[in-house]
Design an enzyme around this catalytic site. Structure first.
Site, PDB file in Angstrom:
ATOM      1  N   ASP A 511       1.007  -1.285  -0.023  1.00 34.05           N
ATOM      2  CA  ASP A 511      -0.027  -0.062   0.042  1.00 34.05           C
ATOM      3  C   ASP A 511       0.942   1.253  -0.067  1.00 34.05           C
ATOM      4  OD1 ASP A 511      -2.216   1.484   0.095  1.00 34.05           O
ATOM      5  OD2 ASP A 511      -2.808   0.990   2.161  1.00 34.05           O
ATOM      6  N   GLU A 514       2.813   4.980  -4.095  1.00 39.08           N
ATOM      7  CA  GLU A 514       2.638   5.680  -5.172  1.00 39.08           C
ATOM      8  C   GLU A 514       4.250   6.568  -5.277  1.00 39.08           C
ATOM      9  OE1 GLU A 514      -1.011   4.488  -4.050  1.00 39.08           O
ATOM     10  OE2 GLU A 514       0.251   5.562  -2.837  1.00 39.08           O
ATOM     11  N   ASP A 587      -8.800   3.737  -2.146  1.00 41.12           N
ATOM     12  CA  ASP A 587      -9.575   4.421  -1.101  1.00 41.12           C
ATOM     13  C   ASP A 587     -11.237   5.001  -1.421  1.00 41.12           C
ATOM     14  OD1 ASP A 587      -7.771   3.492   0.325  1.00 41.12           O
ATOM     15  OD2 ASP A 587      -6.807   5.560   0.894  1.00 41.12           O
TER      16      ASP A 587
END
Length: 914
Positions: A511, A514, A587
């Site tokens: 997670d 990015e 999300d």
């Protein structure tokens, strides 16, 4: 200074604050490229520089104003693919060329010259009906198929290439030449254009070699439907853009992302598909820097190949213009010529690889929450599934399971005996997934940090120090996964002796990759940070998560001695991520609109080669009402990756917490998923071997049917099931488009033939969503459901055949051990083909290489659309005597059921129906 947990959480819990993210007009290279408003290119091809080799042609193009030449290389690759590369001839330093995304250097064909003069070059391709027409002045490339131009490059004159240069203070003149030759001598103008420095949100991005952006326009002739370029919370059919609103490919942590927005979110795949009834084409723009895409569909006069005088062929047709703009790198683009949709998927997979075959357990249901509190909580949730008779395969642990958010550790109070917890799950034949983010807590006593620090494994800032930013642990450094040595070291961390408390049932979730930096520019890493090889972060930004998932998957494989398949879920992804596991849509919110948008989002990801994708069931942010949760379970159960997940600030939402009736409906949806696993697993085998998307848009199966081109509220699961999730509250009927003039469609649950063509109204209750079985297909199912997939290994099969108008059907079943690489290394698999034709139902081997042995049997066959009751049915097995088969026939529904068959899945047999 370390941030407290409360500070960090408050950053993440905000709704989308647009001020934290750039608009396209705040992106300097976009502003610079938009100054180029020409319909005639500034570039001219110098055909006298032509260099022909066995595998490519090369020539130079020159900017007529600034007189800087560029090298152009064109080659044809096997299977109807072309590659175009444009680069500086003598750059100040090497420009970044994306590594590791292509699975191999593609084999090339020789392009032959069929016509040449001072102003034009015609190249003959491997396919006799295709040519490339290169015009010298202005420079333009046309792809011609059957004497029609299907694609042209630089026909709008938007080729843009900013050459690298030394800073103004190191040159004799401070006059800054732009790519179009104009001057920007004033410091003020240079700041406006962001040539050497760009400011946003209190951060300065220093550009050591000045502007380096590239751009090129593509015109699809005769096309008005384009798709792809995930990831955006936007419609499946790409929209026309405006100067204020272009598609952005820039991986960002956008919590509770806004719907119907073209802003970049967690992943990027720079693949765009164009489709019309007789052709599908694709453009793969292989660039990992920030990329913007403009789209404009319009009516245009049909063009004829350059040099043709046949004006009679001109007519008005649609045309879609696509402009790609990237901040840095080179122009390296692949043209996928199709011509059919499945050809495009195979061509793209030939470049970037197919979907990894997942372990079977990962196709079951996953139960996740941020966070399950402790071992007792895990034990209670696990037991709840058994109490309420709901199958599931995997329970997940978010960041709170670690020791102070130090990855590869356990909280000693909450998870003091992780091996005992995992052994309890093993007894239930279930798995555990834990989170592993790329940021590493700055703590000299933390082994992962101290080792990485000592070895220089962190990304550096522009001063050469380890980059530090705020994320979940507080002050953190970020592993440089672009470095092969770092990936090797990271993979070694999964060894059981190193990762204390881990076992063979523990798998991984990447997670925040990015990468997310809470107090960073646009909540990510600054572009002037430096990676391995002295490449700036701007060059590799969209690849960062790809590299972490690569290293994680390798670690899970390595810990098993190369025997076991990994499971890795990643939030950030790029082209080629399909080789390493699954992705999800990030999300989302507990709102009907997010359930609705999840379908086009997943279709778009699937079209970009990543079949293993899903959306958090119920919505990550907020508390779903029971009806929404039920509808989301029904939708998620029929999508490739199936996980329930929730934010730590939401109410608990295990499936049994919403009343007995809702629990029953959710249980039925999950159990239906488990019964369908043989079909879903077989679809993943097709994705793995033939690049066929598991979840696919309707038009892929019906490419000539114009009405399907914009459909995004229904989709095909494989070629056999049409799925129409209910995405609005209090619905009593849904409109479903049934494509195909000669198709027959059946209700998957009642077996009844659905009357009507085109748009039909189908009544619905809360119990089910429409699932429609396509005539002509056979689906393998399990006859019963166990606690998890491993409990079902020996459960018998049902084959459900839906007959088409020819009273025929065909289907596949793929089988292996469900977890190892033996299918690959030792050919331990079975691929069976089932056929019903002229009243004979047969089972045959579809791949003679398969050697897998199974005791599993086909217990029952259900045939839909049988028009009359048979007199008798006999079974013939290749080494046995014929025997009579028991059957029942329902004349009202035209369903024939063959019972008590006990036919081994792995042998040839046939049933005669008379």
């Amino acid at each position: 200074m370390e941030a407290s947990g409360e500070e960090v959480i408050s950053v993440e819990d905000e709704a989308v604050d647009k001020s934290k993210f750039k608009t396209c007009k705040q992106i300097a290279f976009y502003r610079r490229q938009k100054q180029l408003r020409l319909e005639k290119s500034l570039y001219q091809a110098l055909l006298d520089t032509l260099d022909i080799t066995n595998d490519s042609i090369k020539f130079q193009v020159i900017n007529e104003e600034c007189k800087i030449p560029l090298s152009v290389e064109i080659c044809e690759i096997e299977d109807n693919i072309f590659r175009l590369k444009i680069n500086e001839i003598k750059p100040l330093k090497p420009r970044y060329e994306v590594p590791d995304v292509l699975i191999k250097e593609p084999a090339k064909f020789r392009l032959n010259i069929s016509e040449r003069d001072a102003g034009k070059l015609v190249l003959a391709c491997a396919s006799e009906d295709q040519q490339l027409h290169i015009t010298a002045n202005p420079f333009q490339i046309q792809f011609v198929s059957k004497d029609e131009i299907v694609l042209s490059l630089n026909s709008r004159g938007l080729l843009y290439f900013e050459h690298l240069r030394s800073p103004p203070h190191l040159r004799k003149s401070t006059v800054q030449e732009n790519v179009d030759g104009s001057s920007a001598s004033s410091e003020e103008n240079q700041d406006v254009l962001g040539l050497w420095k760009e400011n946003f949100g209190g951060f300065s991005d220093i550009k050591a070699n000045g502007p380096s952006s590239i751009g090129l326009d593509f015109s699809f002739h005769g096309f008005e439907h384009v798709y792809g370029i995930p990831q955006h919370a936007e419609t499946f059919l790409l929209k026309n853009t405006s100067e204020d609103d272009v598609y952005r490919l820039y991986n960002l942590d956008v919590f509770g992302y806004k719907i119907h927005s073209k802003m970049g979110i967690y992943g990027s795949v720079p693949l765009l598909l164009a489709h019309k009834p007789d052709r599908t084409m694709g453009v793969f723009w292989m660039n990992s820097s920030e990329t913007l895409v403009e789209i404009a569909t319009k009516a245009a006069m049909k063009v004829v190949p350059s040099g043709s005088s046949d004006i009679s062929k001109q007519r008005v047709l649609p045309q879609t213009d696509v402009r790609w703009m990237s901040e840095s790198g080179i122009i390296d683009t692949f043209i996928l010529m199709g011509p059919r949709p499945f050809d495009i998927f195979k061509q793209y997979a030939q470049l970037t690889g197919t979907q990894a075959l997942p372990p079977l357990f990962s196709l079951g249901y996953h139960q996740c929450r941020w966070n399950y509190e402790d071992e007792k909580d895990v034990e209670g949730v696990d037991a709840g599934f058994d109490v309420y008779d709901i199958p599931y395969d995997v329970i997940w642990l978010d960041i709170e399971h670690t020791d102070g958010k130090r990855y590869f550790t356990w909280d000693k109070k909450k998870f003091g005996n992780p091996m005992r917890m995992q052994k309890q799950l093993m007894k239930k034949k279930r798995k555990l997934v834990v989170i592993l983010d790329p940021h590493i807590k700055v703590d000299p006593l933390y082994t992962i940090y101290s080792q990485a620090k000592q070895r220089g494994y962190f990304v550096k800032d522009r001063q050469g120090e380890d980059f530090e930013g705020i994320c979940w642990p507080g002050l953190s450094s970020y592993l440089d996964f672009t470095n092969p040595e770092v990936r090797e070291w990271y993979a070694d961390q999964f060894a059981f002796k190193t990762y204390q408390g881990s076992s063979e049932i523990l798998f991984a979730w990447n997670d925040m990759n990015e990468p997310s930096v809470f107090r960073g520019v646009e909540l990510t890493m600054q572009k002037d940070c430096v990676h391995h090889g002295k490449w700036e972060h701007r060059e590799i930004h969209n690849l960062y998560g790809f590299y972490q998932q690569m290293a994680t998957a390798e670690g899970l494989i390595r810990r098993s001695g190369g025997l076991e398949r990994p499971f890795v879920l990643t939030r950030s992804f790029f082209a080629g991520s399909q080789r390493y596991g699954a992705v999800w849509s990030g999300d989302n919110k507990a709102d009907w609109s997010y359930l609705k948008i999840s379908i086009p989002m997943l279709l778009t990801i699937s079209m970009a080669g990543i079949s293993f994708c899903g959306a958090d069931v119920g919505g990550f942010v907020g508390n779903p009402k029971p009806e929404l949760l039920v509808r989301w379970y029904q939708a998620g159960a029929l999508q490739p990756f199936f996980r329930g997940h929730a934010n730590m600030h939401t109410k608990r939402r295990e499936p049994w917490l919403f009343g007995e009736e809702n629990t029953r409906i959710i249980r039925e949806a999950i159990k239906e998923r488990y019964r369908l696993l043989p079909y879903i697993y077989s679809l993943f085998y097709q994705a793995h071997t033939a690049a066929e998307p598991v979840m696919r848009p309707v038009w892929v199966e019906f490419p000539e049917e114009l009405e399907t081109f914009g459909i995004e509220d229904e989709y095909m699961l494989g070629n056999a099931l049409l799925i129409c999730p209910v995405t609005e509250p209090k619905v009593t009927a849904v409109s479903v488009f049934l494509p195909g003039q000669q198709e027959i469609w059946y209700d998957f649950r009642t077996f009844k033939c659905i009357e009507g063509k085109g748009i039909v109204k189908i009544p619905v209750t809360l119990d089910h969503i429409p699932v429609i079985h396509r005539g002509g297909t056979i689906i393998p199912l399990k006859t019963s459901v166990g606690k998890s997939t491993e409990w079902m290994a020996d459960v018998s099969y049902e084959l459900r055949a839906a007959l088409d108008y020819k009273e025929s059907a065909v289907g596949l079943l793929y089988l292996d051990d469900g977890h190892s690489f033996q299918y690959l290394h030792k050919k331990q698999f079975l691929l069976r083909k089932f056929t019903f034709h002229e009243n004979v139902f047969s089972s045959r081997c579809a791949d003679e290489n398969g050697q897998f042995c199974t005791k599993c049997i086909v217990e029952q066959i259900v045939l839909l659309g049988v028009k009359k009751q048979p007199s008798f049915v006999t079974a013939s097995i290749h080494d046995g005597k014929d025997k009579a088969v028991a059957f029942t026939y329902d004349a009202k529904s035209s369903v024939l059921t063959l019972q008590n068959l006990s036919l081994n899945v792995g042998v040839d047999w046939e049933l005669q129906i008379k």
